[in-house]
Design an enzyme around this catalytic site. Structure first.
Site, short mmCIF file in Angstrom:
data_model
loop_
_atom_site.label_atom_id
_atom_site.label_comp_id
_atom_site.label_asym_id
_atom_site.label_seq_id
_atom_site.Cartn_x
_atom_site.Cartn_y
_atom_site.Cartn_z
N PRO A 45 0.82 -1.21 0.00
CA PRO A 45 0.00 0.00 0.00
C PRO A 45 0.85 1.27 0.00
CG PRO A 45 -0.10 -1.09 2.16
CD PRO A 45 0.68 -1.99 1.25
N ASP A 46 0.35 2.35 -0.60
CA ASP A 46 1.06 3.64 -0.50
C ASP A 46 0.64 4.31 0.81
OD1 ASP A 46 -1.46 4.72 -0.97
OD2 ASP A 46 -1.00 5.52 -2.94
N PHE A 47 1.07 5.54 1.04
CA PHE A 47 0.70 6.24 2.27
C PHE A 47 -0.66 6.91 2.14
CE2 PHE A 47 5.11 7.41 4.21
CZ PHE A 47 5.29 6.08 4.57
N ARG A 48 -0.79 7.68 1.04
CA ARG A 48 -1.83 8.71 1.05
C ARG A 48 -3.08 8.42 0.23
NH1 ARG A 48 3.12 10.84 1.52
NH2 ARG A 48 3.50 12.06 3.40
N GLN A 118 11.72 7.29 -3.67
CA GLN A 118 11.37 7.50 -2.26
C GLN A 118 11.03 6.16 -1.62
OE1 GLN A 118 8.68 11.31 -2.02
NE2 GLN A 118 8.44 10.38 -4.01
N ASN A 119 11.00 5.10 -2.43
CA ASN A 119 10.53 3.83 -1.91
C ASN A 119 11.61 3.12 -1.11
OD1 ASN A 119 8.17 4.41 -3.11
ND2 ASN A 119 8.41 3.00 -4.83
N ASP A 121 11.21 -0.26 -0.56
CA ASP A 121 10.89 -1.67 -0.75
C ASP A 121 11.93 -2.45 -1.55
OD1 ASP A 121 10.37 -0.87 -3.41
OD2 ASP A 121 8.24 -0.62 -3.02
N HIS A 138 15.06 8.07 0.58
CA HIS A 138 14.57 7.88 1.94
C HIS A 138 15.12 6.60 2.56
CE1 HIS A 138 10.94 10.69 0.90
NE2 HIS A 138 12.08 11.32 0.98
N CYS A 173 24.96 -2.06 22.99
CA CYS A 173 24.53 -1.09 24.02
C CYS A 173 23.06 -1.22 24.40
CB CYS A 173 24.85 0.33 23.57
SG CYS A 173 23.68 0.96 22.33
N SER A 211 3.03 11.43 -4.76
CA SER A 211 2.19 12.61 -4.52
C SER A 211 3.04 13.87 -4.47
CB SER A 211 1.42 12.44 -3.20
OG SER A 211 2.33 12.35 -2.12
N ASN A 234 0.84 9.15 -13.26
CA ASN A 234 0.29 9.09 -11.90
C ASN A 234 -1.23 9.14 -11.96
OD1 ASN A 234 1.41 9.03 -9.15
ND2 ASN A 234 0.26 10.92 -8.83
P1 CNA Z 1 2.13 8.80 -1.41
O1 CNA Z 1 2.15 10.13 -0.76
O2 CNA Z 1 1.33 7.72 -0.78
O3 CNA Z 1 1.61 9.04 -2.92
C1 CNA Z 1 1.39 7.99 -3.83
C2 CNA Z 1 0.95 8.60 -5.14
O4 CNA Z 1 0.87 7.58 -6.11
C3 CNA Z 1 -0.40 9.29 -5.09
O5 CNA Z 1 -0.36 10.46 -5.87
C4 CNA Z 1 -1.35 8.24 -5.73
O6 CNA Z 1 -2.42 8.83 -6.39
C5 CNA Z 1 -0.43 7.59 -6.72
N1 CNA Z 1 -0.75 6.19 -7.00
C6 CNA Z 1 -1.04 5.19 -6.15
N2 CNA Z 1 -1.18 4.02 -6.79
C7 CNA Z 1 -0.99 4.29 -8.11
C8 CNA Z 1 -1.00 3.50 -9.30
N3 CNA Z 1 -1.23 2.19 -9.26
N4 CNA Z 1 -0.77 4.12 -10.47
C9 CNA Z 1 -0.54 5.46 -10.53
N5 CNA Z 1 -0.49 6.25 -9.45
C10 CNA Z 1 -0.71 5.67 -8.26
O7 CNA Z 1 3.61 8.23 -1.64
P2 CNA Z 1 4.95 9.01 -1.95
O8 CNA Z 1 5.93 8.00 -2.36
O9 CNA Z 1 4.75 10.19 -2.81
O10 CNA Z 1 5.32 9.54 -0.48
C11 CNA Z 1 6.57 9.53 -0.03
C12 CNA Z 1 6.78 8.47 1.09
C13 CNA Z 1 5.99 7.22 0.93
C14 CNA Z 1 8.19 8.00 1.03
O11 CNA Z 1 8.87 8.44 2.15
C15 CNA Z 1 8.16 6.46 1.01
O12 CNA Z 1 9.16 5.92 1.82
C16 CNA Z 1 6.85 6.10 1.49
N6 CNA Z 1 6.28 4.78 1.14
C17 CNA Z 1 7.01 3.87 0.44
C18 CNA Z 1 6.45 2.64 0.13
C19 CNA Z 1 7.27 1.65 -0.65
O13 CNA Z 1 8.48 1.59 -0.49
N7 CNA Z 1 6.64 0.89 -1.53
C20 CNA Z 1 5.15 2.33 0.52
C21 CNA Z 1 4.44 3.29 1.25
C22 CNA Z 1 5.02 4.51 1.53
#
Ligand code: CNA
Length: 278
Positions: A45-48, A118-119, A121, A138, A173, A211, A234
């Protein structure tokens, strides 16, 4: 962008013109910037994203606010929510998406200058993008250390703790151990600062699945020269992409977007083969 303003580099602001630009041989230095959205179709899952994002599903962890799970001061007081989450998202059980393979394809074509992700994974690595092409802005789960004495902590040991949902402690430690992913309140890795000028040298910028809300990463697309084409792949429009003279928006799913772009370049068969082998 005002539609009457003509593009500077592309013949038109559309997918065909972008593909012509790529196929012309003028594109030699692509920078790619990615976020959680390129891994959602892998099952992480993503964050937002509303409803499906991690932040929307953290209620069960009883956090004072969702971001606390990645906040270093909160972690020092209460590391349990982070380790509960780490148990779910720890690398090893997910397969790279075709969007990850697309970045690998750019590398195989000899035109990938740098991937900024930023991932955390590690799926870019699993898709075969080499270490020297990746800036993990990150950090990642690849290493872990004590937050007090900074002593590295063995991978096998953290894996055992994460599987058992227990909290690892430094063998030296007894301080808390944390994977070297960047928390809120922590400095980004030196590699980010050493490479953040590279978008200026690029002839194409691809932003996927983010995002663009976390700084300083979110400013990277603005580092490109004004006439450099920028492509956003996106679900939603983010970070002012679309306002440049040569910006192209491929709004929708990342996997669909890279397939469309690959098809327009005549690379779809190659991309699908590469992904099938991953
Ligand atoms: P976010 O803020 O959750 O944004 C994700 C973006 O991707 C949003 O604009 C969504 O609309 C868009 N989105 C989601 N799914 C899809 C898809 N299938 N196709 C097209 N667009 C899509 O995540 P960001 O990465 O922008 O935020 C930064 C954080 C999230 C970083 O510090 C990461 O470490 C952190 N994160 C990483 C993971 C991972 O490593 N997979 C998972 C969750 C969060």
């Amino acid at each position: 962008i005002d539609e009457s303003v003509p593009p500077q580099t592309l013949k038109a602001r559309d997918l065909e013109a972008l593909a012509d630009y790529i196929k012309s041989g003028k594109v030699k230095n692509v920078v790619v910037m990615t976020g959680a959205g390129i891994s959602t179709s892998a099952g992480i899952p993503d964050f937002r994203s509303p409803d499906t994002g991690l932040y929307a599903n953290l209620a069960r962890l009883n956090l004072p606010y969702a971001e606390a799970v990645f906040d270093i001061s909160y972690f020092k007081e209460n590391p349990e929510p982070f380790y509960t989450l780490a148990h779910e998202i720890y690398p090893g059980k997910y397969r790279p998406t075709i969007a990850h393979s697309f970045i690998r394809l750019l590398h195989d074509k000899g035109i990938l200058l740098k991937l900024f992700t930023q991932n955390i994974d590690c799926l870019e690595r699993e898709a075969g993008v080499p270490d020297d092409k990746i800036v993990e802005a990150h950090g990642s789960f690849a290493r872990q250390s004590c937050i007090e004495c900074h002593q590295p902590y063995p991978e096998d040991d953290i894996k055992q703790h994460i599987a058992a949902k227990s909290i690892p402690r430094c063998h030296e430690c007894k301080g808390l151990v944390k994977p070297e992913i960047v928390f809120f309140g922590e400095q980004l890795p030196a590699a980010f600062f050493h490479n953040r000028h590279l978008p200026q040298d690029s002839d194409l910028c691809i932003v996927m699945g983010t995002s663009l809300t976390v700084q300083p990463f979110a400013s990277l697309p603005e580092m490109t020269r004004t006439a450099t084409p920028r492509v956003l792949i996106n679900k939603e429009r983010v970070g002012g992409l679309g306002s440049g003279t040569d910006d192209i928006l491929l709004l929708g799913d990342c996997d669909d977007g890279v397939k469309k772009l690959a098809k327009a370049c005549g690379w779809l068969g190659e991309l699908e083969k590469l992904w099938a082998k991953t």
